[in-house]
Design an enzyme around this catalytic site. Structure first.
Site, mmCIF file in Angstrom:
data_model
loop_
_atom_site.group_PDB
_atom_site.id
_atom_site.type_symbol
_atom_site.label_atom_id
_atom_site.label_comp_id
_atom_site.label_asym_id
_atom_site.label_seq_id
_atom_site.Cartn_x
_atom_site.Cartn_y
_atom_site.Cartn_z
ATOM 1 N N HIS A 24 0.839 -1.208 0.000
ATOM 2 C CA HIS A 24 0.000 0.000 0.000
ATOM 3 C C HIS A 24 0.871 1.254 0.000
ATOM 4 C CE1 HIS A 24 -3.488 2.537 1.403
ATOM 5 N NE2 HIS A 24 -2.470 3.267 1.875
ATOM 6 N N GLU A 25 1.851 1.275 0.873
ATOM 7 C CA GLU A 25 2.722 2.452 0.957
ATOM 8 C C GLU A 25 3.615 2.585 -0.282
ATOM 9 O OE1 GLU A 25 2.101 4.673 2.986
ATOM 10 O OE2 GLU A 25 0.758 3.531 4.282
ATOM 11 N N HIS A 28 1.991 4.601 -2.809
ATOM 12 C CA HIS A 28 2.158 6.048 -2.651
ATOM 13 C C HIS A 28 3.561 6.481 -3.077
ATOM 14 C CE1 HIS A 28 -1.621 6.546 -0.632
ATOM 15 N NE2 HIS A 28 -1.276 5.856 0.438
#
Length: 451
Positions: A24-25, A28
């Protein structure tokens, strides 16, 4: 052995969730770096640092509490809520520096850093154009949407793999072939137990009395050709206590059986029965529905609707868990669970003696996929401190600037999402409280696999 399997299930689930957080990170960080942003930290977890390593300008590491993660992208918040202009100052050596307010992705760490929005960090002049708030609106959307999109992509891959190879456990294809014939008429709560000789003599099921067997495929009922199990159900129920002619296919040949349907068994012994509802006493053969990409997309579309509904009722359901903790009511086995509850279910699935290994693997994959799908959808909620809050700010910036261009007005500048911090604190606190309630509930009144 059972304890080891339980532990293995918990470890596998925990590792899968941590990997999902890390990915998920990355969702980003990677686009942020691709767009030229300055990413100074990438961490899994929050709290005290357990391990970290500096690679270039980014510090990669793990923190003590593995319930989240964050990426620090410099300049996520504009520098001043009033002027929306860079603060340019001189350092001790007389060099010009830019100062921006601290912020980062990740709910818990973002709340902490945004709460200290009055604190500033110094940016070197050569990095002034790499600040996140200076990105075009569409790049902001991609960066902030990258995290939850990764979770949904993970869920899609897991769901698609399971649906294609094993089938969807939640969507059963029911055949007209009989898997089991009930020997006697029993109340629903007693179904599955062995019939006594008296019960066999006094109340055999119509199918058992007629000689219908497991493996027979129902071809017609009272002269009506059968094409689906739902049709069989309708015909039998409508027959009440009437005569029934059942044609089945056995070993490639059709055979006709004549019997009389009876009223459907009550739910509990002693309950009244509905004499208008027919009952034959057979269980159909069923198997999980298989499908490819289109089927998976369709199923995830239905899941999206259910997730949106569940998000709307989440506070009420968590309140129900809180009441279950103090013994005011029983816990809803179909209600929400935390990561702790998910780990418990994973352990119980892995250690269950009656579940085949393949089914255990499917259950674990579905559990991980479900968590990823919910995390992804949840993060798209357009409220800070969730990713959706930053996306909403970027979209509003695009609308505001576009409207100004159409009207040939001056550029209104960057949207200062920091103005929404009071809302972020309320939302973040609510999420934190609900998370704690669910964790406590999963320890005190856990949801078990059997329930």
């Amino acid at each position: 052995m059972t304890a080891l399997l339980y532990l293995l299930g918990v470890v596998v689930f925990a590792a899968a969730i941590l990997a999902s957080i890390g990915l998920h990170e990355l969702g980003h960080m990677i686009p942020a770096k691709r767009f030229g942003g300055k990413v100074t930290q990438y961490f899994i977890g929050f709290g005290p640092t357990v391990w970290s390593k500096q690679v270039g300008e980014t510090e990669y590491g793990v923190k003590a509490i593995p319930l989240g993660g964050y990426v620090k992208i410099v300049g996520m918040l504009p520098p001043d809520a009033v002027a929306l202009a860079d603060r340019v100052e001189l350092d001790a050596d007389g060099n010009q520096v830019v100062r921006v307010r601290k912020s980062n992705t990740g709910m818990f760490t973002q709340l902490i850093s945004d709460a200290r929005a009055a604190e500033w960090e110094t940016i070197r002049p050569e990095d002034a154009d790499r600040l996140f708030y200076k990105f075009p609106w569409w790049q902001k959307v991609i960066v902030m949407g990258g995290g939850p999109t990764v979770n949904i992509a993970i869920a899609f891959l897991l769901f698609a793999g399971v649906f294609a190879t094993y089938g969807n456990p939640g969507d059963q294809t029911v055949e007209t072939t009989i898997a089991e014939v009930n020997a006697c008429v029993l109340p629903a709560e007693e179904s599955g137990r062995v019939c006594t000789p008296e019960e066999l003599a006094q109340s055999p099921t119509p199918a058992h009395a007629a000689g219908i067997e497991a493996g027979d495929r129902i071809v017609s009922f009272n002269g009506t050709e059968v094409t689906s199990w739902s049709q069989v159900q309708r015909l039998v129920k409508a027959n009440g206590t009437g005569q029934a002619e059942v044609v089945v296919e056995r070993d490639g040949k059709e055979q006709t059986f004549r019997t009389q349907t009876v009223v459907k068994p009550p739910l509990k012994a002693g309950d009244k029965v509905d004499k208008t509802v027919g009952f034959l006493g057979v269980v159909p053969r069923s198997h999980p529905t298989t499908g490819g990409v289109v089927y998976t997309v369709d199923q995830m579309g239905s899941m999206t609707v259910e997730v949106v509904k569940s998000l709307a009722t989440l506070p009420a359901k968590v309140w129900g868990v809180a009441k279950a903790i103090v013994g005011a009511e029983k816990r809803d086995p179909m209600g929400p669970v935390s990561i702790v509850g998910g780990g418990r279910l994973a352990g119980e699935t892995a250690s269950h003696t009656e579940i085949p290994v393949k089914a255990k693997l499917v259950s674990l994959l579905m559990l991980v996929a479900g968590f990823n799908f919910f995390i992804g959808m949840f993060n798209f909620v357009p409220l800070l401190p969730l990713d959706g809050g930053h996306i909403a700010g970027a979209l509003w910036e695009a609308v505001r600037r576009g409207w100004a261009r159409l009207r040939r007005r001056p550029d209104p500048g960057y949207v200062d999402v920091a103005k929404l911090l009071p809302i972020a604190y309320v939302v973040g606190l609510a999420i934190l409280v609900m998370g704690i309630v669910l964790i406590v509930g999963d320890i005190v009144v856990p949801v078990h696999l059997e329930s």
